[in-house]
Design a protein around this motif. Structure first.
Motif, short mmCIF file in Angstrom:
data_model
loop_
_atom_site.label_atom_id
_atom_site.label_comp_id
_atom_site.label_asym_id
_atom_site.label_seq_id
_atom_site.Cartn_x
_atom_site.Cartn_y
_atom_site.Cartn_z
N PRO A 1 1.03 -1.17 0.13
CA PRO A 1 -0.02 0.01 -0.23
C PRO A 1 0.81 1.28 0.08
N VAL B 1 -2.55 -8.71 -0.63
CA VAL B 1 -3.18 -7.51 -1.27
C VAL B 1 -4.51 -7.90 -1.77
N TRP C 1 -3.92 -2.56 -4.58
CA TRP C 1 -3.71 -2.03 -3.15
C TRP C 1 -4.02 -0.77 -2.96
N TRP D 1 -8.23 -8.80 0.78
CA TRP D 1 -7.28 -9.77 1.26
C TRP D 1 -7.65 -10.80 1.86
N ALA E 1 -6.75 -4.05 0.48
CA ALA E 1 -5.28 -4.84 0.93
C ALA E 1 -5.21 -4.54 2.09
#
Ligand code: TSX
Ligand code: MN
Length: 595
Positions: free
Chosen positions: A311, A334, A345, A359, A373
């Motif tokens: 991220p 992710v 992400w 995720w 994510a």
């Protein structure tokens, strides 16, 4: 499933290794033992098997060749500091900043958990080198694991397989790593380090930092102890080379606590104004540094890949990382696109997709309040994919370090850049390093947490002794690097004062020039800072006022800062080296005379 052909027969005659694998197998009772050789053949076989077992999924091989997707158990998504132990004979050796367990107690407790843990499973024997093959600074480790995900990640993050057995020969000097995911239960999760035995036992987790034993466990926690005993430094630092248009190369090592953009800095692209300048990555996380025959400090990156936070990684923040993860990469936790061919992400370029699989494998829409994510989701990518990888990243000698940089996330007080007066003051800057918490880490936002040298979770012995080791190193280094402090995150009226990212090149240029003794600066009580005109700001839309705010020393803020530093120093009691305590008191006295 056909049994891998290298099963059970050890491709080594190392009696210590054979004996230890036998003992650990007798304890863990795996159905089979597989020795990893690191070959392309083996790679193909392991990925096929991991896909068949549902451990990983193949991504779109046209778009992302060699890329795979993995999810960890939702209860197992980060390092577990409260379950991480330094198992030295005495608690004092581990110090007040580490969890401690007596070695015999730890062996008994974890031994009970490892007993039969691999029944029905395969024990992989993963030989690996931390550092370039053949380097005097490199160390060999063997990780025994029942996780094929660990094997695939170690293949990317280290020099793995035959190359490591060849380097080890018949020596008994290898790090002994034992890992089982067991039942991924936080109640039965421990990461134990035995520096006296060069041994690491990790159980109950499948998450990177807890189970890729070469990284934080060997390269930092055990490595820091080896460094203390052998007279070198194992540090939580990136290494980069700055190349001038004339081709002159200057190397710097930099320590930043988490959430400060260390990987971004290691792969930085200079802005247009710095046409002809180039940044080369040697490493993004760990530096092993020792004194060379020329009296300089030489650094290697013990790793061979990047285990980076996804991220926030984008073409804006880190184009080289985006390029790096286009092939041969494992993505963990992710989000997946609905066709399961691509990953996403928070902070990735482009519009936020309307639909994703999050995720945890649940359907996600852009109206969802939760993140798609996990904030600590990762990419595992080989260093060779990095377009700005230094051609010396594999050099057994390493690279000569001219400057060491400490940096934290500080909304006030700490100027954009500051040069220490000398080595002791530089060690003081590292020892007092602090960073403000972002929401991800704790919940409390904007609180300064001390993270000396960014090593608080990674120093394998008493932090007071670690500071003393740093001070002592000066006497071994005839040509020591200059030490700096940076802060990309200072704010005024709630706004960042410095544009950061590629523009950090301007600060890096000043640092490199200062390290080579060229650029101007002014002495303040706290150290050397650039005067107006000393930083190259041409082509940058920034006011004199803003630069003044970004570089000024505010005595009132520093009084508060120096007082707050005592809290951490006091924690170390009589192990705290006096020179550092005296530096703090001296600076406080000097600030007081200005108030
Ligand atoms: O990585 C960062 N770096 C280092 C880059 C080489 N980040 C991201 C931190 C989270 C991992 C930064 N964030 C940096 C930085 O130098 N600086 C900042 C703060 C910042 C954020 C956004 C802006 C500016 C500064 N945006 C604009 O000025 C438009
Ligand atoms: Mn790190």
């Amino acid at each position: 499933m056909t049994e891998p052909r290298n099963s059970t027969t050890a491709p080594t005659s190392n009696p210590h290794l054979i004996q230890w694998v036998k003992e650990m197998a007798a304890l863990c009772k795996p159905d089979r033992i597989v020795w990893c050789d690191g070959s392309e053949d083996e790679k193909t076989r392991l990925y096929e098997q991991a896909v068949a077992e549902g451990v990983i999924q193949e991504l779109d091989q046209k778009k992302l060749p060699g890329c795979y997707y993995a999810r960890s158990n939702p209860n197992d998504v980060a390092r577990v500091e409260h379950l991480t132990f330094i198992c030295t004979p005495t608690k004092d050796e581990a110090g007040p900043t580490n969890n401690w367990m007596a070695p015999d107690e730890a062996y008994r407790k974890l031994g009970g958990l490892f007993d039969g843990a691999m029944k029905g499973r395969t024990m992989y024997v993963v030989p690996y080198i931390m550092g370039p093959a053949g380097s005097e600074m490199s160390k060999v480790g063997i990780e025994l694991t029942d996780s094929i995900y660990v094997v695939l990640n170690m293949r990317i993050m280290t020099r793995m397989g035959k190359i490591a057995l060849d380097m080890l020969g018949d020596a008994n000097t290898f790090n002994r790593g034992l890992h089982s995911t067991l039942d991924v239960n936080p109640e039965r999760r421990y990461i134990c380090h035995f520096p006296q035995d060069n041994t690491i036992w990790s159980i109950g987790s499948g998450y990177g930092g807890n189970v890729l034993l070469g990284k934080k466990c060997l390269a930092l926690r055990i490595g820091s102890v080896l460094g203390r005993d052998e007279g070198w430094l194992a540090e939580h630092m990136l290494i980069l080379g700055v190349e001038s248009p004339e081709g002159q190369m200057t190397y710097v090592a930099a320590a930043f606590p988490s959430a400060c953009g260390k990987t971004n800095f290691a792969m930085m692209i200079p802005p247009k104004r710095f046409n002809g300048w180039k940044i080369w990555t040697v490493g993004d996380d760990i530096a092993w540094m020792r004194v060379g025959p020329d009296g300089r400090l030489w650094a290697i990156n013990p790793e061979a890949g990047y285990f980076g936070v996804a991220p926030g990684t984008s073409m804006q923040s880190n184009p080289n990382a985006m390029q790096t993860v286009l092939k041969d990469t494992i993505f963990t936790n992710v989000a997946l696109t609905p066709d399961k061919g691509d990953v996403w992400w928070e902070g990735k370029d482009g519009p936020i997709p309307a639909d994703l699989i999050d995720w945890q494998g649940r359907p996600w829409t852009n109206a969802s309040p939760e993140k798609a994510a996990h904030p600590n989701s990762r990419f595992t990518a080989p260093a060779r994919n990095n377009p700005c990888l230094s051609r010396f990243a594999d050099d057994p000698q390493g690279v000569p370090i001219s400057a060491i940089i400490f940096g934290g996330r500080r909304a006030s007080t700490v100027p954009l850049v500051l040069q220490s007066f000398n080595w002791t003051h530089g060690v003081f800057l590292g020892a007092t390093l602090g960073s403000e918490t972002t929401a991800a880490a704790t919940g409390k936002v904007g609180v300064v947490r001390r993270d000396p040298m960014a090593m608080l979770p990674f120093c394998g012995y008493n932090m007071g002794d670690y500071f003393a080791h740093w001070l002592k190193m000066q006497h071994k280094i005839a040509n020591p690097p200059k030490i700096f402090m940076v802060n990309w995150f200072r704010q005024h009226n709630g706004k960042f004062l410095w544009p950061g990212f590629g523009e950090n090149m301007r600060v890096l240029k000043w640092i490199v020039d200062r390290a080579r003794v060229a650029r101007g600066a002014q002495e303040t009580i706290m150290g050397w800072v650039p005067r107006p005109g000393d930083l190259d700001l041409s082509g940058l839309d920034i006011s004199d006022e803003q630069i003044h705010e970004a570089t000024k020393i505010d005595y009132r803020e520093w009084k508060t800062e120096l007082e707050s530093q005592a809290e951490f120093f006091d924690k170390l009691g009589d192990r705290m080296p006096r020179p550092l305590s005296l530096w703090r008191e001296m600076l406080l006295a000097r600030v007081a005379e200005r108030l």
